[in-house]
Write a protein that holds these residues in place. Structure first.
Motif, PDB file in Angstrom:
ATOM      1  N   ALA A 291       0.838  -1.216   0.000  1.00 32.68           N
ATOM      2  CA  ALA A 291       0.000   0.000   0.000  1.00 32.68           C
ATOM      3  C   ALA A 291       0.866   1.257   0.000  1.00 32.68           C
ATOM      4  O   ALA A 291       0.457   2.310  -0.497  1.00 32.68           O
ATOM      5  CB  ALA A 291      -0.915  -0.014   1.213  1.00 32.68           C
ATOM      6  N   ALA A 292       2.052   1.159   0.569  1.00 33.35           N
ATOM      7  CA  ALA A 292       2.929   2.339   0.649  1.00 33.35           C
ATOM      8  C   ALA A 292       3.965   2.351  -0.474  1.00 33.35           C
ATOM      9  O   ALA A 292       4.869   3.195  -0.470  1.00 33.35           O
ATOM     10  CB  ALA A 292       3.631   2.344   2.007  1.00 33.35           C
ATOM     11  N   ASN A 293       3.830   1.422  -1.402  1.00 37.12           N
ATOM     12  CA  ASN A 293       4.769   1.349  -2.533  1.00 37.12           C
ATOM     13  C   ASN A 293       6.204   1.130  -2.108  1.00 37.12           C
ATOM     14  O   ASN A 293       7.137   1.702  -2.698  1.00 37.12           O
ATOM     15  CB  ASN A 293       4.703   2.644  -3.347  1.00 37.12           C
ATOM     16  CG  ASN A 293       3.770   2.467  -4.506  1.00 37.12           C
ATOM     17  OD1 ASN A 293       3.712   1.365  -5.078  1.00 37.12           O
ATOM     18  ND2 ASN A 293       3.028   3.516  -4.813  1.00 37.12           N
ATOM     19  N   PRO A 449       0.957   5.484   4.260  1.00 34.04           N
ATOM     20  CA  PRO A 449       1.260   5.244   2.843  1.00 34.04           C
ATOM     21  C   PRO A 449       1.426   6.528   2.034  1.00 34.04           C
ATOM     22  O   PRO A 449       2.058   6.517   0.985  1.00 34.04           O
ATOM     23  CB  PRO A 449       0.055   4.437   2.343  1.00 34.04           C
ATOM     24  CG  PRO A 449      -0.987   4.542   3.387  1.00 34.04           C
ATOM     25  CD  PRO A 449      -0.327   4.924   4.669  1.00 34.04           C
ATOM     26  N   PRO A 452       5.707   7.469   3.723  1.00 28.02           N
ATOM     27  CA  PRO A 452       6.203   6.583   4.787  1.00 28.02           C
ATOM     28  C   PRO A 452       7.430   7.115   5.519  1.00 28.02           C
ATOM     29  O   PRO A 452       7.612   6.855   6.698  1.00 28.02           O
ATOM     30  CB  PRO A 452       6.564   5.296   4.045  1.00 28.02           C
ATOM     31  CG  PRO A 452       5.943   5.382   2.710  1.00 28.02           C
ATOM     32  CD  PRO A 452       5.684   6.821   2.409  1.00 28.02           C
TER      33      PRO A 452
END
Ligand SMILES: Cc1cc2nc3c(=O)[nH]c(=O)nc-3n(C[C@H](O)[C@H](O)[C@H](O)COP(=O)(O)OP(=O)(O)OC[C@H]3O[C@@H](n4cnc5c(N)ncnc54)[C@H](O)[C@@H]3O)c2cc1C
Length: 586
Positions: A291-293, A449, A452
């Motif tokens: 979700a946070a890449n 996200p 971060p």
């Protein structure tokens, strides 16, 4: 150059320009654990250490009574998604009175990290003056203390407020309440506990004063005002960290620096930020990182889960209507009294200002507090599906870990040797606030996200998500009422200010608690639990992060289950033990 504290005793707080490209060890975070470990690792002179600290190292010169008034500028403020209250975690270490008491050592010995008693005893203890001990019935026994010459001090003050004698004595009217021989005995009960301050200078004793001031070691560097954003890796070997100035809001080519660790990166950024740094570095639950890449490096579902803190009910208040004790803490509001107290402190280091937030407390077993209801309450808790009250989609290993905790907690709830209820006394006309030492709800700390690295992690306390916690807090209120109704306290005429004696049903008491409760008393733990990986663990029994080499976590986040005690002393113990483990691996 960053210069903090007194120039005469400050060791080395180096400028960013002085940071070398490589050290044997890099310690991330200079709080309770970080400075303890760094001191131990640099003692021999053989290894180089860099500590990188987000904040500063704080002021060492505050008298005990003043520490509480100096917190705000140093606090992060985390609002929870799940609870309606915001709460604060100190930017860094504990500043004030600290019960050095731990009722759970024995229970945790077989299951967790925290039974490293020898390290725990590495504290220098000073009892109160004999006349005060006699007057207030303060029992102490040096045999429970290490006195091995560390500069982390546990001191019982030379002054106490007179009302405390009555508060303390009143527990004799409570069936099952006991008075252990010393707060360090490991037994629950009613006792006097020391504060963290130097017995001679009467100033705070904390990791800076105990493990940093005065250390001029060529192999030891510290920098402050710097935020570590990531751990760097060479394969699975932690190779160093990236950091930026604390004021930065984004990474640029000119503000980011990388420093290498020849041996190990030692994470000690605390229970909120250590999981953030791990997740930002690609170590954590797959879904959170996705979700946070953040590219996945090591899937560790337990990072940031299992979050726990003690629950506080600051709303349940009683006023002693016939308050005759003289003097009392309220007198400090009188300018003349306050000035005299200040003068006495300045001249002799004695008088009311030597007291921090109080030194007497009850830490009682649930069976004493709720003798007729605890058995049913505990069996309901223990028989519940472990996943029932955890966040949706919790990883099966984290659920398995919680199931193991259910059994340990149920034993602790039933045991006469372990505390669940805590009330601490200030000695004034208003008392009654209790703490639940054994919360059963579990929260999360995950990266935001949206950003971060630079946004604070999302702290979801999920307080009261397990109904057992509310049921226990309701029993606590009923118990405090029984305590206030004891014959010994009758002469003080306690009257319940809030919610009021007419509020008695579970539903009404529950509603009151929901409105006033704090989800924290600043004792966050559990977010990088020491446990088998199959139980949601993040570090092994040598504090090494699973799936990596050269990376340990040494702070309060490794504590898998809250002890029936405040957390500072446990954290020192972990740090001392961590230093031994790291040295043994050299
Ligand atoms: C207000 C307050 C009162 C307390 N009172 C008591 C008490 O009376 N008794 C008791 O037993 N316990 C008490 N505690 C709890 C005790 O202080 C903690 O359990 C203990 O300090 C935890 O130690 P730690 O090393 O895990 O974390 P910390 O001491 O919080 O250290 C973490 C350090 O890492 C730094 N950091 C964070 N992120 C980064 C980053 N990205 N880069 C670099 N550095 C970073 C922080 O600034 C901090 O200095 C209290 C805590 C607070 C906040």
């Amino acid at each position: 150059l960053f210069v903090n504290g007194s120039p005469t005793n400050s060791p080395r707080d180096d400028a960013r320009e002085q940071v070398k490209s490589e050290y044997d060890y890099i310690v991330v975070g200079g709080g309770t654990a970080g400075l303890t470990v760094a001191d131990r690792l640099t003692e021999s002179g053989r290894y180089t250490v860099l500590v990188i600290e987000y904040g500063d190292f704080g002021s060492a010169a505050l008298p005990p009574m003043r520490t509480l008034n100096n917190l705000d500028s140093r606090q992060f403020n985390f609002c929870s998604d799940g609870s309606r209250r915001c709460s604060k975690f100190l930017q860094y270490y504990s500043l004030m009175a600290n019960p050095f008491y731990s009722s759970t050592w024995n229970e945790q010995q077989n299951t967790t990290c925290c039974a490293w008693q020898n390290a725990w005893r590495a504290t220098t203890f000073t009892p109160p003056p004999q006349a005060l001990a006699n007057e207030f019935d303060i029992k102490t026994d040096r045999r429970f203390w290490g006195n091995v010459g560390t500069k982390i001090y546990a001191t019982l003050p030379s002054f106490q407020w007179p009302q405390l004698k009555t508060n303390f004595r009143a527990f004799r009217d409570i069936p099952g309440a006991t008075y252990p021989p010393d707060s360090g005995s490991g037994l629950p009960g009613v006792f006097w506990f020391p504060s963290s301050y130097d017995p001679v200078t009467i100033t705070r004793s904390f990791s800076r004063t105990g493990h940093w001031d005065g250390l001029n070691r060529r192999n030891y560097q510290t920098i402050t005002g710097s935020r570590v954003i990531k751990i760097t890796f060479n394969g699975d070997q932690a190779s160093g960290v990236q950091y930026v100035p604390s004021s930065a809001t984004t990474v640029t080519a000119s503000n980011v620096k990388t420093v290498k660790a020849k041996k190990e990166v030692i994470l000690s950024a605390g229970s909120i930020h250590s999981p953030q740094i791990l997740q930002s570095s690609g170590i954590g639950p797959k879904s959170i990182l996705k979700a946070a890449n953040i590219p996945l490096k090591v899937e560790l579902p337990g990072v940031g889960q299992n979050f726990q803190d003690h629950l506080f009910n600051p709303g349940h208040a009683f006023l002693f209507e016939n308050f005759t004790a003289d003097p009392s803490p309220e007198d400090l509001n009188d300018p003349a009294f306050a000035a005299a107290a200040q003068q006495q402190f300045d001249q002799n280091k004695t008088g009311p200002l030597v007291v921090a937030s109080g030194n007497s407390a009850a830490f009682l077993p649930l069976s004493v507090v709720a003798p007729t209801t605890f058995a049913r309450l505990v069996s309901t808790f223990q028989s519940a599906d472990p996943a029932a009250y955890l966040p949706p989609n919790t990883h099966p290993t984290v659920i398995a870990g919680y199931k193991a905790q259910q059994a340990i907690l149920a034993d602790a709830f039933r045991s006469k040797g372990s505390a669940t209820y805590n009330i601490q006394f200030g000695g004034g006309a208003v008392e009654g606030f209790s703490v639940n030492l054994r919360p059963t709800s579990r929260g999360t700390v995950n990266v935001d996200p949206r950003d971060p690295l630079f946004l604070d992690p999302i702290v979801d306390y999920r307080a009261l998500s397990n109904p057992t916690d509310l049921a226990i807090l309701i029993e606590f209120m009923r118990f405090t009422r029984r305590y206030m109704a004891t014959p010994t306290l009758a002469s003080s005429a306690p009257r319940e200010l809030a919610p009021g004696a007419n509020v008695t049903s579970d539903a009404d008491l529950g509603e009151f608690i929901r409105g006033v409760m704090w989800p924290t008393v600043f004792h966050p733990i559990g977010t990088n639990a020491m446990a088998p990986k199959s139980l949601g663990g993040v570090v092994d029994t040598e504090l090494r992060v699973y799936g990596t080499r050269g990376l340990r976590v040494v702070d309060a986040s490794v504590i898998p289950l809250l002890p029936g005690a405040y957390t500072q002393q446990t954290t020192y113990a972990i740090a001392e033990k961590a230093a031994d483990l790291i040295k043994a691996a050299q």
